[in-house]
Design an enzyme around this catalytic site. Structure first.
Site, PDB file in Angstrom:
ATOM      1  N   TYR A  83       0.827  -1.198   0.000  1.00 20.52           N
ATOM      2  CA  TYR A  83       0.000   0.000   0.000  1.00 20.52           C
ATOM      3  C   TYR A  83       0.869   1.259   0.000  1.00 20.52           C
ATOM      4  O   TYR A  83       0.583   2.224  -0.690  1.00 20.52           O
ATOM      5  CB  TYR A  83      -0.943   0.025   1.220  1.00 20.52           C
ATOM      6  CG  TYR A  83      -1.949   1.143   1.119  1.00 20.52           C
ATOM      7  CD1 TYR A  83      -3.167   0.942   0.469  1.00 20.52           C
ATOM      8  CD2 TYR A  83      -1.658   2.416   1.603  1.00 20.52           C
ATOM      9  CE1 TYR A  83      -4.069   1.981   0.316  1.00 20.52           C
ATOM     10  CE2 TYR A  83      -2.557   3.458   1.453  1.00 20.52           C
ATOM     11  CZ  TYR A  83      -3.767   3.243   0.805  1.00 20.52           C
ATOM     12  OH  TYR A  83      -4.656   4.259   0.648  1.00 20.52           O
ATOM     13  N   PHE A 135      -7.907  21.744 -24.262  1.00 16.93           N
ATOM     14  CA  PHE A 135      -8.212  20.323 -24.370  1.00 16.93           C
ATOM     15  C   PHE A 135      -9.407  20.053 -23.454  1.00 16.93           C
ATOM     16  O   PHE A 135      -9.530  20.663 -22.388  1.00 16.93           O
ATOM     17  CB  PHE A 135      -7.025  19.416 -24.019  1.00 16.93           C
ATOM     18  CG  PHE A 135      -7.396  17.989 -24.260  1.00 16.93           C
ATOM     19  CD1 PHE A 135      -7.556  17.525 -25.557  1.00 16.93           C
ATOM     20  CD2 PHE A 135      -7.693  17.131 -23.203  1.00 16.93           C
ATOM     21  CE1 PHE A 135      -7.994  16.227 -25.790  1.00 16.93           C
ATOM     22  CE2 PHE A 135      -8.135  15.832 -23.448  1.00 16.93           C
ATOM     23  CZ  PHE A 135      -8.278  15.381 -24.741  1.00 16.93           C
ATOM     24  N   THR A 136     -10.260  19.128 -23.866  1.00 16.40           N
ATOM     25  CA  THR A 136     -11.564  18.941 -23.208  1.00 16.40           C
ATOM     26  C   THR A 136     -11.454  18.760 -21.696  1.00 16.40           C
ATOM     27  O   THR A 136     -12.027  19.523 -20.929  1.00 16.40           O
ATOM     28  CB  THR A 136     -12.297  17.740 -23.829  1.00 16.40           C
ATOM     29  OG1 THR A 136     -11.437  16.598 -23.786  1.00 16.40           O
ATOM     30  CG2 THR A 136     -12.680  18.015 -25.278  1.00 16.40           C
ATOM     31  N   ASP A 226       1.516  20.461 -20.106  1.00  9.77           N
ATOM     32  CA  ASP A 226       0.826  19.193 -20.341  1.00  9.77           C
ATOM     33  C   ASP A 226       1.772  18.353 -21.183  1.00  9.77           C
ATOM     34  O   ASP A 226       1.910  18.552 -22.385  1.00  9.77           O
ATOM     35  CB  ASP A 226      -0.498  19.439 -21.073  1.00  9.77           C
ATOM     36  CG  ASP A 226      -1.275  18.140 -21.293  1.00  9.77           C
ATOM     37  OD1 ASP A 226      -0.655  17.061 -21.268  1.00  9.77           O
ATOM     38  OD2 ASP A 226      -2.493  18.213 -21.515  1.00  9.77           O
ATOM     39  N   LYS A 269      -0.474   7.878 -23.242  1.00  4.47           N
ATOM     40  CA  LYS A 269      -0.031   8.224 -24.605  1.00  4.47           C
ATOM     41  C   LYS A 269       1.458   7.902 -24.755  1.00  4.47           C
ATOM     42  O   LYS A 269       1.823   6.757 -24.953  1.00  4.47           O
ATOM     43  CB  LYS A 269      -0.316   9.702 -24.891  1.00  4.47           C
ATOM     44  CG  LYS A 269      -1.785  10.014 -25.176  1.00  4.47           C
ATOM     45  CD  LYS A 269      -2.605  10.070 -23.931  1.00  4.47           C
ATOM     46  CE  LYS A 269      -3.969  10.668 -24.128  1.00  4.47           C
ATOM     47  NZ  LYS A 269      -4.775  10.594 -22.892  1.00  4.47           N
ATOM     48  N   ARG A 393     -13.896  15.741 -33.318  1.00  2.00           N
ATOM     49  CA  ARG A 393     -13.236  16.825 -32.592  1.00  2.00           C
ATOM     50  C   ARG A 393     -13.715  18.122 -33.243  1.00  2.00           C
ATOM     51  O   ARG A 393     -13.029  18.778 -33.997  1.00  2.00           O
ATOM     52  CB  ARG A 393     -11.706  16.718 -32.689  1.00  2.00           C
ATOM     53  CG  ARG A 393     -11.137  15.461 -32.047  1.00  2.00           C
ATOM     54  CD  ARG A 393     -10.911  15.526 -30.535  1.00  2.00           C
ATOM     55  NE  ARG A 393     -12.066  15.316 -29.711  1.00  2.00           N
ATOM     56  CZ  ARG A 393     -12.015  15.058 -28.405  1.00  2.00           C
ATOM     57  NH1 ARG A 393     -10.855  14.923 -27.787  1.00  2.00           N
ATOM     58  NH2 ARG A 393     -13.108  14.923 -27.698  1.00  2.00           N
ATOM     59  N   PHE A 460     -19.506  15.022 -25.522  1.00  2.00           N
ATOM     60  CA  PHE A 460     -19.147  14.149 -26.649  1.00  2.00           C
ATOM     61  C   PHE A 460     -19.086  12.681 -26.260  1.00  2.00           C
ATOM     62  O   PHE A 460     -19.296  11.809 -27.096  1.00  2.00           O
ATOM     63  CB  PHE A 460     -17.793  14.577 -27.238  1.00  2.00           C
ATOM     64  CG  PHE A 460     -16.727  14.730 -26.203  1.00  2.00           C
ATOM     65  CD1 PHE A 460     -16.547  15.944 -25.555  1.00  2.00           C
ATOM     66  CD2 PHE A 460     -15.929  13.651 -25.844  1.00  2.00           C
ATOM     67  CE1 PHE A 460     -15.577  16.085 -24.573  1.00  2.00           C
ATOM     68  CE2 PHE A 460     -14.964  13.776 -24.868  1.00  2.00           C
ATOM     69  CZ  PHE A 460     -14.787  15.006 -24.222  1.00  2.00           C
TER      70      PHE A 460
HETATM   71  C1  P71 Z   1      -7.359  11.473 -26.335  1.00  2.00           C
HETATM   72  C2  P71 Z   1      -7.361  11.586 -24.875  1.00  2.00           C
HETATM   73  C3  P71 Z   1      -8.315  10.757 -24.076  1.00  2.00           C
HETATM   74  C4  P71 Z   1      -9.634  11.429 -24.194  1.00  2.00           C
HETATM   75  C5  P71 Z   1      -9.937  12.472 -23.339  1.00  2.00           C
HETATM   76  C6  P71 Z   1     -11.103  13.172 -23.524  1.00  2.00           C
HETATM   77  C7  P71 Z   1     -11.951  12.830 -24.561  1.00  2.00           C
HETATM   78  C8  P71 Z   1     -11.649  11.770 -25.374  1.00  2.00           C
HETATM   79  C9  P71 Z   1     -10.494  11.075 -25.184  1.00  2.00           C
HETATM   80  C10 P71 Z   1      -6.386  12.831 -23.097  1.00  2.00           C
HETATM   81  C11 P71 Z   1      -5.590  13.931 -22.712  1.00  2.00           C
HETATM   82  C12 P71 Z   1      -4.858  14.702 -23.671  1.00  2.00           C
HETATM   83  C13 P71 Z   1      -4.153  15.815 -23.270  1.00  2.00           C
HETATM   84  C14 P71 Z   1      -3.398  16.634 -24.249  1.00  2.00           C
HETATM   85  C15 P71 Z   1      -4.818  15.430 -21.023  1.00  2.00           C
HETATM   86  C16 P71 Z   1      -5.551  14.326 -21.352  1.00  2.00           C
HETATM   87  C17 P71 Z   1      -6.289  13.595 -20.287  1.00  2.00           C
HETATM   88  N1  P71 Z   1      -6.570  12.519 -24.361  1.00  2.00           N
HETATM   89  N2  P71 Z   1      -4.142  16.159 -21.973  1.00  2.00           N
HETATM   90  O1  P71 Z   1      -6.698  12.319 -26.984  1.00  2.00           O
HETATM   91  O2  P71 Z   1      -4.842  14.365 -24.977  1.00  2.00           O
HETATM   92  O3  P71 Z   1      -5.630  12.415 -19.980  1.00  2.00           O
HETATM   93  O4  P71 Z   1      -7.240  10.629 -20.679  1.00  2.00           O
HETATM   94  O5  P71 Z   1      -5.308  10.133 -19.174  1.00  2.00           O
HETATM   95  O6  P71 Z   1      -7.236  11.430 -18.333  1.00  2.00           O
HETATM   96  O7  P71 Z   1      -7.987  10.537 -26.853  1.00  2.00           O
HETATM   97  P1  P71 Z   1      -6.422  11.074 -19.524  1.00  2.00           P
END
Ligand code: P71
Length: 469
Positions: A83, A135-136, A226, A269, A393, A460
């Site tokens: 833990y 970013f969303t 980021d 990523k 997007r 979305f």
């Molecule tokens: C991507 C994602 C995952 C995603 C997120 C929201 C809607 C659809 C798909 C996530 C990112 C990202 C950047 C630049 C932070 C996050 C969040 N991307 N910054 O592109 O691209 O990270 O998903 O690990 O929580 O499909 P998280």
């Protein structure tokens, strides 16, 4: 007679290939068009709501969809599932210090966990957070903490055809104007992303981050990164920026991060894993606040929602992601798909970015108003044609303005064909390209969609649509 040519020959050079071979495979199958129509109806024309078993080639996202290496899988067996104080945490902390150079590490379950922590720790209601395009999830967390996000990316980023080599750059004049308008004390930090996802995976230059550092020092503003696709950003610096051609990607990353105060990361990523993330920083006050918040929202500060084995896989992935020959094959595959589509005059975001091809739905469905959701429509048509899953997007992702409640109509109305790392072959890319062409050729017959269900946050993901008849 046409003599067949390899990819390398087509570009007047010797071919090169991925620096790995495949030792485990996962079968995929394609269901027929009537079955895809049923699946799409059941999913409300939203590719997020499809079952993955009904998908043939899954280009929804590059997030958590990577293939791990044998070294990473071996590392999974060395998980220390204590833990507190897991040895894998210390390995991860060491990797982040070595390759990113930040002093402190707070692990989180994925990127948005880290976005939550930094937003809650640094933002006061009424603040402004400038960034290079929204970013969303990032903006959602900033808004939930009470801030207004302000886009200060260069204008070129909003033009899908502009060939600027660093379309992710921040426009320093826009940033200075914001500081003059609201005051530096209302800006808790600058939210800098490399590469910029919503702009098409576009990079930020080293010169830009260097200038930003100087600007931040003048005004006493923090600069947070980021770093989700920052390794990929560094490939573009190596390729395009004077003085970096002979520097390894790892050295470029270390230099870039040295101009920033810390970073949040979705390891799903760049780090070639299926889950994980972190927040890292040099500031002691943020470290203290985030270490405290993490135990409320994620888990103890030495695991933050990850299993020990997951932290081990991230630690190993950090190193693998920074190998130059890996990165060349990664970006090379994305580029291969982009070159096919460009050669066929299908409108895509130029230049091709790091993680995906972005189809320009506004141009493809030039006859359709943006209120009929051209990108959502295009993603649905692609799935119907071939079982390929992509992501909207555009106006659906942009959501509503919190003040007026109206749709935000972004300039870019795109469909993202996102390439998972080390997962698909060049033949898969050929199949994708031909499907895009078939949908493009049939574009005039398509009318668009209407939204029939809309959730309150990040709509979305769960919104439902029906075709306009
Ligand atoms: C991507 C994602 C995952 C995603 C997120 C929201 C809607 C659809 C798909 C996530 C990112 C990202 C950047 C630049 C932070 C996050 C969040 N991307 N910054 O592109 O691209 O990270 O998903 O690990 O929580 O499909 P998280």
């Amino acid at each position: 007679m046409n003599v067949p040519q390899t990819m390398g020959q087509q570009f007047g050079r010797r071919s090169w290939a991925e620096p790995w071979k495949i030792k485990m495979v996962e079968p995929i199958k394609m269901i027929d068009r009537p079955a895809r129509q049923v699946a799409l109806d059941e999913a409300g024309y939203n590719t997020f709501l499809l079952r993955s078993e009904d998908v043939y080639i899954d280009l929804l996202t590059d997030s958590g969809t990577n293939a791990m290496s044998d070294r990473q899988w071996a590392g999974m067996m060395l998980g220390d599932e204590a833990y507190a104080g897991s040895r894998n945490f210390y390995h991860l902390e060491d990797a982040v210090r070595t390759y990113y150079g930040y002093k402190h590490l707070v692990p989180t379950h994925q990127g948005r966990g880290a976005e939550h922590l930094i937003s809650q720790a640094l933002i006061e209601p009424g603040d402004y957070v400038p960034g290079n395009m929204y970013f969303t999830t990032t903006r959602q967390h900033q808004e939930l903490a009470g801030a207004t996000f302000v886009d200060v990316i260069i204008d070129e980023a909003h033009d899908s055809q502009n060939p600027h080599p660093f379309k992710g750059n921040i426009d320093l004049a826009k940033l200075e104007a914001l500081i003059a308008r609201v005051g530096a004390e209302k800006i808790p930090y600058i939210s800098l992303a490399g590469t910029v996802n919503m702009a098409g995976g576009q990079p930020v230059s080293m010169a830009n981050v260097r200038d930003l550092r100087a600007l931040c020092d003048r005004h006493g503003i923090r600069l947070y990164l980021d770093a989700t696709r920052m390794a990929e950003n560094c490939f573009f610096i190596q390729e395009r920026e004077e003085g970096y051609q002979d520097k390894p990607i790892a050295a470029i990353l270390k230099e870039f991060c040295s101009y920033t105060d810390g970073a949040w990361m979705s390891s799903k990523k760049d780090h070639l894993v299926n889950i994980g993330g972190w927040l890292a920083m040099n500031h002691e006050d943020l470290f203290e606040k985030a270490s405290n918040l993490v135990v409320v929202f994620e888990g103890l500060h030495t695991y933050g929602g990850m299993a020990g084995r997951d932290m081990e896989a991230v630690a190993i992935g950090i190193e693998e992601a920074l190998q130059d020959d890996y990165m060349r094959s990664r970006i090379g595959q994305v580029r291969y798909l982009g070159e096919l589509l460009s050669d066929w005059n299908i409108p895509i975001v130029q230049p091709v970015g790091g993680h995906a091809i972005f189809l320009d739905a506004k141009r493809i469905y030039a006859h359709m108003p943006q209120s009929a959701f051209p990108a959502q429509t295009l993603a649905a048509e692609l799935y119907l044609d071939s079982g390929i899953r992509s992501m909207e997007r555009g106006v659906v992702s942009a959501g509503r303005d919190p003040q007026t409640g109206d749709h935000r109509y972004p300039k870019l109305e795109l469909v993202r064909l996102t390439i998972p790392r080390r997962v698909y072959t060049q033949a898969h890319m050929d199949v994708v390209a031909e499907s895009v062409k078939a949908v493009y050729d049939a574009r005039h017959a398509v009318k668009g969609l209407e939204m029939v269900y809309e959730p309150a946050y990040l709509r979305f993901f769960q919104a439902r649509f029906a075709p306009i008849r």
